[in-house]
Design an enzyme around this catalytic site. Structure first.
Site, mmCIF file in Angstrom:
data_model
loop_
_atom_site.group_PDB
_atom_site.id
_atom_site.type_symbol
_atom_site.label_atom_id
_atom_site.label_comp_id
_atom_site.label_asym_id
_atom_site.label_seq_id
_atom_site.Cartn_x
_atom_site.Cartn_y
_atom_site.Cartn_z
ATOM 1 N N ASP A 186 -2.069 -12.020 -11.518
ATOM 2 C CA ASP A 186 -2.401 -10.672 -11.061
ATOM 3 C C ASP A 186 -1.690 -9.599 -11.898
ATOM 4 O O ASP A 186 -2.159 -8.482 -12.039
ATOM 5 C CB ASP A 186 -2.002 -10.455 -9.593
ATOM 6 C CG ASP A 186 -2.156 -11.675 -8.715
ATOM 7 O OD1 ASP A 186 -2.146 -12.801 -9.260
ATOM 8 O OD2 ASP A 186 -2.251 -11.529 -7.498
ATOM 9 N N ASP A 232 3.727 -5.048 -8.656
ATOM 10 C CA ASP A 232 2.435 -4.398 -8.420
ATOM 11 C C ASP A 232 2.453 -2.883 -8.597
ATOM 12 O O ASP A 232 1.572 -2.166 -8.111
ATOM 13 C CB ASP A 232 1.905 -4.763 -7.029
ATOM 14 C CG ASP A 232 1.430 -6.211 -6.993
ATOM 15 O OD1 ASP A 232 0.883 -6.670 -8.014
ATOM 16 O OD2 ASP A 232 1.630 -6.883 -5.975
HETATM 17 N N1 GLY Z 1 -2.312 -9.296 -6.059
HETATM 18 C C1 GLY Z 1 -2.329 -9.961 -4.807
HETATM 19 C C2 GLY Z 1 -3.630 -10.571 -4.482
HETATM 20 O O1 GLY Z 1 -4.528 -10.609 -5.295
HETATM 21 O O2 GLY Z 1 -3.750 -11.044 -3.363
#
Ligand code: GLY
Length: 376
Positions: free
Chosen positions: A151, A90
């Protein structure tokens, strides 16, 4: 003042109150009490607060927002230098909206250096044998070593950007290869998506799709679908590869055709609809940004233009009219009814700082033609 501008004004007033309230800490999610949980920059979500500060600064010109944003970027510099809680993919969420945004707004060289350093950290998660960016955990981790998640598509813009800034082709190469892998394995034949997919890390052999936050392995977690819409659209923006725009459009149509009557999606498209079913306002906000991005690339005669454009407008309108805190002047969050993980009961009907960010980005797109901080 337009409807969108009124909503932005409200967000700016609340954000200013929050700067005082949060006192240098970072909001994550509320958990049942309409109060944001705070941390000192150790979550995957910390960039969103910084992104909100930058958007508010760009809208108002008020130095209070700028100072708070710069202070947060400093904190991101420290986090990078100490390699603190960065053992995950992330990095793009964290550093695109903080240091890269500062570079975009102020051309601050130190901020650029931080953002490029972050791109290098993300690059280390590339697994050449498997041909993907590993989402979570350390290399060789028995469960996560072979796992990608949808994601991640929103983390790739940091790599594309680093490639443009440095001229080093490796960043773009990795981003494109990961986009290809995601397109092939996370997107299903009916234009829905898996949240996650497992591969054999030794040779990249596909094993199976699954979920982490969705209803079932085979269901359609709405936020995952939204990450896919926006993520493929951004890969198109950077590469010009029409395959990615087509994929983004297909995912957007799937989403648009399943928006419930009041305009904000439930947490999973396959979860049984019952009274009180949890929603995910953040999924609607993310998807709206993605759909607005897509619409910007379509010709007027495109047969899907109207469906996608209307779905985007309806989502943002519904968020502002029925799911925002516009009528609650002391609220901390901007939109209600986000869900982090309904599956495990973690913030299932709450404020989410990423939902607030994408809501504000969508409003800024509509009111000002702003594009967020994913690309220049
Ligand atoms: N990227 C983590 C979520 O969307 O919860």
């Amino acid at each position: 003042m337009t409807f969108w501008e009124k909503a932005i004004e409200d967000a700016a007033v609340k954000t200013k109150q929050n700067i005082e309230r949060f006192n240098g800490l970072f909001p994550h999610v509320s958990n049942g009490d309409e109060v944001y949980e705070l941390n000192d920059n150790n979550e995957w979500t910390n960039g969103f607060w910084c992104g909100i500060l930058w958007l508010c600064y760009e809208y108002t010109g008020d130095e209070t927002f700028k100072k708070a944003a710069e202070r947060s970027v400093q904190s991101f510099g420290v986090r990078l230098a100490r390699n603190r809680e960065l053992d995950h993919h992330d990095i793009g969420f964290l550093y695109s909206l903080s240091a890269k945004a500062q570079w975009m707004i102020e051309r601050d060289e130190k901020a650029k250096e931080i953002a490029l350093g972050a791109a290098d950290v993300l690059l280390k998660r590339w697994r050449p044998k498997g041909g993907y960016i590993q989402a979570w955990g350390s290399e060789g981790h028995p469960e996560n070593g072979g796992r990608i998640i949808i994601d991640c598509l929103l983390n790739l813009p940091l790599l594309y950007w680093a490639g443009e800034q440095t001229g080093n082709p490796v960043y773009r190469d990795v981003a494109v290869k990961h986009t290809e892998k995601s397109r092939r394995f996370l997107v299903r034949g009916d234009d829905s998506t898996y949240h996650t997919f497992y591969f054999n890390p030794e040779n990249g052999e596909a094993i199976r799709g699954g979920t982490h936050q969705g209803y079932t392995d085979g269901s359609v977690w709405t936020r995952g679908q939204a990450w896919g819409i926006y993520g493929f659209a951004l890969s198109y923006r950077y590469t010009g590869n029409v395959k990615y725009l087509e994929t983004a459009k297909r995912l957007a149509k799937f989403f648009a055709e399943r928006i419930p009557e009041d305009g904000v999606v439930y947490w999973d498209f396959d979860a049984p609809v019952r009274p009180g079913i949890e929603r995910d306002s953040s999924a609607s906000a993310i998807a709206a940004c993605g759909m607005l991005e897509i619409v910007g690339h379509l010709n007027d005669g495109d047969p899907d233009m109207e469906l996608i454009r209307k779905a985007a407008l309806w989502s943002v309108e519904s968020l502002a009219e029925r799911h925002s805190t516009i009528d609650q002047p002391d609220a901390q969050g901007l939109i209600k009814h986000g869900s982090y993980s309904v599956r495990i009961g973690h913030a299932p009907d709450d404020y989410t700082i990423w939902g607030d960010y994408y809501y504000l980005e969508a409003l800024m797109r509509l009111a000002k033609g702003h594009k967020g901080y994913w690309y220049e």
